[in-house]
Design a protein around this motif. Structure first.
Motif, PDB file in Angstrom:
ATOM      1  N   THR A   1      -5.015   1.549  -1.811  1.00 60.12           N
ATOM      2  CA  THR A   1      -4.322   1.574  -2.930  1.00 60.12           C
ATOM      3  C   THR A   1      -4.712   0.584  -4.151  1.00 60.12           C
ATOM      4  O   THR A   1      -4.313  -0.573  -3.789  1.00 60.12           O
ATOM      5  CB  THR A   1      -2.689   1.740  -2.608  1.00 60.12           C
ATOM      6  OG1 THR A   1      -2.381   2.491  -1.890  1.00 60.12           O
ATOM      7  CG2 THR A   1      -1.850   1.756  -3.939  1.00 60.12           C
TER       8      THR A   1
ATOM      9  N   ARG B   1      -4.133  -2.197   0.426  1.00 56.65           N
ATOM     10  CA  ARG B   1      -3.781  -2.497  -1.002  1.00 56.65           C
ATOM     11  C   ARG B   1      -5.049  -3.223  -1.280  1.00 56.65           C
ATOM     12  O   ARG B   1      -5.679  -4.040  -0.707  1.00 56.65           O
ATOM     13  CB  ARG B   1      -2.536  -3.334  -1.455  1.00 56.65           C
ATOM     14  CG  ARG B   1      -2.484  -3.446  -2.936  1.00 56.65           C
ATOM     15  CD  ARG B   1      -1.096  -3.995  -3.264  1.00 56.65           C
ATOM     16  NE  ARG B   1      -1.057  -5.372  -2.948  1.00 56.65           N
ATOM     17  CZ  ARG B   1       0.059  -6.066  -3.248  1.00 56.65           C
ATOM     18  NH1 ARG B   1       0.922  -5.603  -4.062  1.00 56.65           N
ATOM     19  NH2 ARG B   1       0.258  -7.288  -2.964  1.00 56.65           N
TER      20      ARG B   1
ATOM     21  N   ASP C   1      -4.476  -8.168   2.292  1.00 56.58           N
ATOM     22  CA  ASP C   1      -5.045  -7.310   1.202  1.00 56.58           C
ATOM     23  C   ASP C   1      -6.313  -7.234   0.824  1.00 56.58           C
ATOM     24  O   ASP C   1      -7.175  -8.332   1.305  1.00 56.58           O
ATOM     25  CB  ASP C   1      -4.323  -7.700  -0.129  1.00 56.58           C
ATOM     26  CG  ASP C   1      -2.672  -7.235  -0.109  1.00 56.58           C
ATOM     27  OD1 ASP C   1      -2.462  -6.432   0.667  1.00 56.58           O
ATOM     28  OD2 ASP C   1      -2.100  -7.792  -0.875  1.00 56.58           O
TER      29      ASP C   1
ATOM     30  N   GLY D   1       0.776  -1.136  -0.040  1.00 62.43           N
ATOM     31  CA  GLY D   1      -0.017  -0.069   0.053  1.00 62.43           C
ATOM     32  C   GLY D   1       0.864   1.238  -0.014  1.00 62.43           C
ATOM     33  O   GLY D   1       1.924   1.110   0.564  1.00 62.43           O
TER      34      GLY D   1
END
Length: 526
Positions: free
Chosen positions: A442, A346, A382, A280
């Protein structure tokens, strides 16, 4: 550990060598090395990889200043005697690396940087360039002898031909920083001083090159061709046998001292994408994360200590202007606001082609690869999202989630068949990425398709219009981290063009199974 005793003695004799970088994880080898350095060089201040300017250079002591009615400053760690020790040096902030580099340039201070990184994590370049010695320790401690320091290296001379040979050797090894040969010459003088000689010999230069130049090498020099005819020696006027250097002796010695994994490291650096680390992105906030130095501009919470530090130097002037006021006089310009830095989560957006052509070719392998990647993403915590495009449009089968079970269930039920609306899939991925950015994530898009787009955004089966729609949306997605995987039986030129429009890596995997697909994608992401 066999070289560490000599390195320690050289640093004790000449602090201008900068210091040593010890690459070792926590264990007996690291403990033994640090114990040797402390015993020979003496204790010194211990730094932290994220410390700020107040701890390093000293700052305003707010409590003492308010109590005394005048400025009182704290003493920074850089002003304390002894060698500096920096654990977890691979995590040093850019500011700390630059400040330590400037301190090493202006003061004869020894830095002991402990590199505990894994894989390609390394000490920042400003620090690595100024430390003469880079040592990779084994997993266990070893016996070593500590040489006794000899005379001061300042009085040791270096023949001109040795200087020329070391500079040439540095260029051959791909070392373009002039500090490399300069530190090598300084180490050679130190080795000669330890043996109580007044002039550097070939043996001294060879040993210094092994210690200083070999860890800095960025290319492996090629050995001379075996069938090359030797050139006839040129006549020289009474060469001095003590300083005359046989051809390639230094090069052969350094080639033998090169790290065994140098080729693998160089190849890894060459293949590595420059778009990021795969984690991220860092972002600044005003509520949580790692604290950053306070700033005057901002809308977050007020940092009381930083505000008092900014107001303290002006108290004498302000009291003269307003003698009636009691206590600290704080103006609006003194306000300092808190700042924090945190890594955003992320989001991996899997955009999978479920059309008829993909189902006939690689849909089963693509499903297996995505399932393996989802397990790795879950281990890294994630978020994942799943988009499938087929028929006349694209569908968000799974919104961003961390539920591995739910993701596998949706993926197993993914049907195949119909046209290839690639433009719809990209547009759906763009919408998910925009929403994720608004939530502080992200996003990274992973596109798995055979590239045969035949459905336009208006629903028509016009390949030309579909290609134009794909190009337009891809250029709009250019700022998004992406990975294009060609799952067709042969590389598709249209997908190569799509990867260029996205500024993303293109991976044609015509004969890879699910495990190979997962391995390649995982390597590209990390």
């Amino acid at each position: 550990m066999s070289d560490l005793g000599l390195i320690t003695a050289l640093l004790r004799a000449d602090a201008g060598l900068g210091g040593v970088i010890l690459r070792a994880r926590m264990g007996p080898a690291q403990a033994a090395a640090l114990e040797l350095l402390d015993r020979v060089l003496g204790p010194g201040p211990k730094l932290h990889p994220t410390m700020g300017p107040d701890a390093l250079d000293g700052g305003l002591d707010v409590t003492a200043s308010l109590a005394a009615g005048e400025l009182r400053r704290t003493t920074g760690l850089l002003a304390r005697p002894g060698p500096l020790r920096l654990p977890m040096a691979e995590r040093a902030t850019p500011w700390l690396a630059t400040r330590l580099a400037a301190h090493l340039d202006e003061d004869a201070t020894i830095l002991i940087a402990v590199d505990e990184g894994i894989e390609d994590e390394a000490v920042p370049a400003p620090i690595a360039a100024r430390c003469a010695f880079h040592v990779t320790l084994a997993d266990r401690a070893a016996a070593h002898d500590t040489p006794v320091a000899g005379t001061c290296p300042a009085g040791v001379g270096v023949p001109d031909d040795i200087v020329a040979q070391i500079v040439t050797l540095a260029a051959t090894l791909g070392i373009h920083d002039p500090r490399g040969p300069l530190l090598t010459l300084r180490a050679a003088r130190g080795i000669a001083a330890l043996d109580r000689r007044g002039t550097v010999t070939l043996t001294d230069a060879t040993r210094a090159a092994e210690l200083v130049l070999a860890p800095r090498a960025t290319q492996i020099p090629e050995p001379p061709a075996p069938d090359a005819a030797p050139e006839p020696p040129q006549p020289q006027a009474d060469p001095d046998p003590g300083t005359q250097i046989p051809e390639d002796i230094l090069l052969d010695a350094v080639r033998a001292a090169l790290p065994p994994d140098l080729l693998a490291k160089l190849a890894q650096k060459a293949d590595r994408s420059a778009k990021g680390t795969g984690a991220g992105a860092k972002r600044q906030g005003n509520r949580r994360g790692r604290p950053l130095p306070a700033r005057a501009s901002g809308t977050g919470r007020v940092d009381l200590i930083a505000t008092l530090r900014a107001a303290a130097p002006w108290q004498t002037i302000r009291r003269r202007a307003d003698p009636v006021r009691t206590g600290p006089i704080v103006r609006k310009s003194d306000l300092r606001h808190r700042r924090y830095e945190e890594k955003s989560d992320r989001l991996l957006i899997f955009t999978v082609d479920a059309s008829g052509s993909a189902a006939l070719a690689r849909l089963a392998e693509a499903k297996g690869a995505v399932e393996l990647l989802l397990a790795e993403a879950y281990a890294r915590r994630d978020h994942v999202a799943l988009i499938a495009f087929r028929g006349d449009g694209a569908e968000l089968l799974l919104p961003p989630t961390r539920s591995l079970v739910q993701t596998k269930r949706r993926l197993a039920a993914l049907p195949g068949g119909g046209g290839t609306p690639l433009a719809h899939g990209l547009r759906k991925a763009q919408a998910v990425a925009v929403t994720a950015r608004r939530k502080g994530m992200t996003p990274t898009m992973i596109l798995l398709t055979d590239g045969r787009s035949n459905i336009a955004l208006d629903g028509s089966r016009d390949r030309k219009q579909a290609a134009a729609d794909v190009t337009r949306i891809a250029r709009a997605l250019r700022g998004l981290d992406a990975l294009v995987i060609d799952t067709g039986k042969r590389p598709e030129p249209a997908l190569q063009s799509l990867a260029r429009d996205l500024n993303a890596p293109y991976l044609p995997l015509p004969r890879a199974d699910a495990a190979r697909l997962s391995q390649v994608v995982g390597a590209a992401l990390t």
